[in-house]
Write an enzyme that holds these catalytic residues in place. Structure first.
Site, PDB file in Angstrom:
ATOM      1  N   HIS A 307       0.855  -1.195   0.000  1.00  0.00           N
ATOM      2  CA  HIS A 307       0.000   0.000   0.000  1.00  0.00           C
ATOM      3  C   HIS A 307       0.887   1.240   0.000  1.00  0.00           C
ATOM      4  O   HIS A 307       1.951   1.252   0.600  1.00  0.00           O
ATOM      5  CB  HIS A 307      -0.889   0.025   1.253  1.00  0.00           C
ATOM      6  CG  HIS A 307      -2.057   0.937   1.122  1.00  0.00           C
ATOM      7  ND1 HIS A 307      -1.967   2.287   1.372  1.00  0.00           N
ATOM      8  CD2 HIS A 307      -3.329   0.696   0.737  1.00  0.00           C
ATOM      9  CE1 HIS A 307      -3.142   2.843   1.170  1.00  0.00           C
ATOM     10  NE2 HIS A 307      -3.990   1.910   0.776  1.00  0.00           N
ATOM     11  N   ASP A 364      -8.017  -5.037  -0.429  1.00  0.00           N
ATOM     12  CA  ASP A 364      -8.462  -5.885  -1.549  1.00  0.00           C
ATOM     13  C   ASP A 364      -8.127  -7.358  -1.373  1.00  0.00           C
ATOM     14  O   ASP A 364      -8.579  -8.189  -2.164  1.00  0.00           O
ATOM     15  CB  ASP A 364      -7.834  -5.366  -2.850  1.00  0.00           C
ATOM     16  CG  ASP A 364      -8.372  -3.993  -3.198  1.00  0.00           C
ATOM     17  OD1 ASP A 364      -7.570  -3.091  -3.490  1.00  0.00           O
ATOM     18  OD2 ASP A 364      -9.605  -3.817  -3.125  1.00  0.00           O
TER      19      ASP A 364
END
Ligand code: SDX
Length: 428
Positions: A307, A364
């Protein structure tokens, strides 16, 4: 005495103001840098650059903290509903009973789309990607609501366009799904709440009212809450910059949908399931695929991992991982890809490559497993991300307009050919 940053260029020292946010974040204000120094800054991918000051969402990537308007995501996911969180993000406070009743009333009276929009649905090839359809269909709403094109809408006009886009999105999303099956569209029904209405339009049948399992409604609320906003991510920044040109809300949200589609962003939830299925078909050898993810010569990445901001666990991934076990158990589903996902996570989090780069599961990584268990096809996953992110896009777009922020127009450093004269083609 507020802090000052000093910038030394050659024999000159410049002083730049430092601003501090309510959570202690600090920024050097360079809004007058070019006037003062003739220099601009360069930060490809905006890894170190703040684009705005916002009061909507706070996240701390090092500590894995996420709060909407000051409320921890863990509490909202456990106690709130998606439409209450949408109200909180857009209007800044948790609603009273009266306010949420009015909000639900307003939304329930704008859920229909113009019948002429069916021509647009019919124009798409039946297997075209739902995100491409969604982006086009949301933008086409401006054709039916020309009043939304006014650049200087009154507060009431702006709020009505917000209600319309929020109310119509579930109808558009569910009809995209129904069309992909060749099934008749199901119309919204005012007796249902926002999420139940969406699920009924998606999984209901025209003739019979399908009882929507409360487990499914609760799971959908939780997933939508966890996706509702995430400060200045790629798609939200896109919505803000498109809106900064005084473009209407439908065009701005449509642009955000297009940005979210990318596999490095919201499209990752579809990529994760396709990756897990590929590993499953390949015999479930997680060590082999972890090695591929680490191999610089191999384009394979561990989708759902890493991320830009979180250098610790994405707090949303923690909640979704736990929800995975709960929901699959309640629905009596045993999905092997969940076991593969857990094994990948276990191996990766012990591997120096991932540890050194602070790569953890993101929102996700597990979400697609729940969507799959709820009955959604893989190519609808990113559309569901967009449905969840919509209140955040709206809140950020509204904040940008209310603050009357200037049109977004970054600078650059030119590296191309220097001055030269035109040469006729016969002389080249
Ligand atoms: C979302 O911004 C948001 O808030 C987004 C989001 C939201 O709610 O809006 O949280 C939603 O988009 C989540 C991210 C979903 N994307 C994926 O899961 C795709 C896989 N992850 C990545 O490609 C990557 O981690 C990003 C895009 C998420 C972040 O990329 P960065 O910050 O630009 O970091 P990078 O690509 O420069 O990677 C740094 C290093 C590199 O290695 P080195 O060159 O230093 O040797 O880490 C490696 C990368 O190769 N790396 C990975 C990896 N992610 C980063 N290696 C293997 N697998 C991965 N998934």
């Amino acid at each position: 005495m507020s802090e000052i940053a000093q910038l030394i260029i050659g024999d000159k020292t410049y002083e730049l103001p430092v601003i501090e946010g309510s959570e202690g974040e600090k920024a050097i204000d360079i809004s007058k840098l070019r006037d003062q120094t003739g220099y601009v800054t360069l930060d490809i991918g905006y890894k170190n650059t703040g684009a705005t000051q916002s009061a909507i969402t706070f996240l701390d990537g090092e500590l894995g903290i996420l709060k909407y308007r000051g409320y921890p995501i863990e509490q909202l996911a456990a106690k709130s509903s998606f439409i209450e969180v949408a109200y909180l993000l857009i209007y800044g406070e948790l609603p009273t009973e009266e306010q949420i009743k009015k909000f639900n009333y307003d939304l329930s009276h704008h859920t229909l789309v113009h019948e002429d929009m069916k021509k647009f649905f019919d124009g798409f090839p039946s297997k075209s990607h739902p995100m491409g359809q969604l982006s086009s269909l949301v933008s086409s709403l401006s054709a039916f609501y020309p009043e939304s094109l006014k650049p200087n809408q009154t507060a009431e006009e702006l709020n009505l366009s917000i209600i319309k886009v929020l109310a119509k999105m579930p109808t558009i999303v569910s009809w995209i799904y129904k069309k992909s099956l060749g099934h008749p569209y199901i119309y919204p029904q005012n007796k249902y709440d926002y999420v139940t209405n969406f699920l009924n339009m998606t999984f209901g049948q025209r003739t019979e009212v399908v009882e929507i399992d409360p487990v499914v409604v609760n799971a959908m609320n939780t997933l939508l809450i966890l996706h509702a906003d995430h400060e200045q991510n790629c798609s939200t920044s896109t919505v803000r910059i498109v809106g900064s040109s005084a473009s209407n809300i439908y065009a701005s949200v449509s642009a955000g949908i297009s940005a979210l589609w990318g596999p490095l962003h919201g499209g990752a939830n579809q990529e994760v399931i396709e990756m897990l299925q590929k590993i499953q078909e390949d015999g479930g050898d997680t060590d082999k695929w972890i090695a591929k993810a680490k191999d610089k010569n191999d384009p394979f990445r561990l989708m759902g991992f890493g991320h830009r901001v979180y250098k610790n666990f994405d707090p949303r991934a923690k909640i979704i991982k736990k929800a995975c076990d709960d929901i699959l158990e309640k629905l009596g589903i045993d999905d092997e890809v969940l076991e593969i996902a857990k094994k990948l996570e276990e191996v990766a989090l012990k591997d120096p490559y991932f540890i050194e780069r602070k790569l953890y599961p993101n929102v996700d990584f597990y979400s697609g497993i729940i969507y799959r268990a709820l009955g959604f096809p893989t190519d609808m996953f990113t559309v569901l991300f967009a449905l969840g992110r919509l209140p955040g896009w709206i809140a950020q777009w509204k904040e940008m307009k209310v603050h009357k922020e200037p049109i977004g127009r970054p600078r650059q450093i030119y590296t191309g050919a220097t001055n030269r004269d035109y040469v006729d083609i016969q002389d080249r």
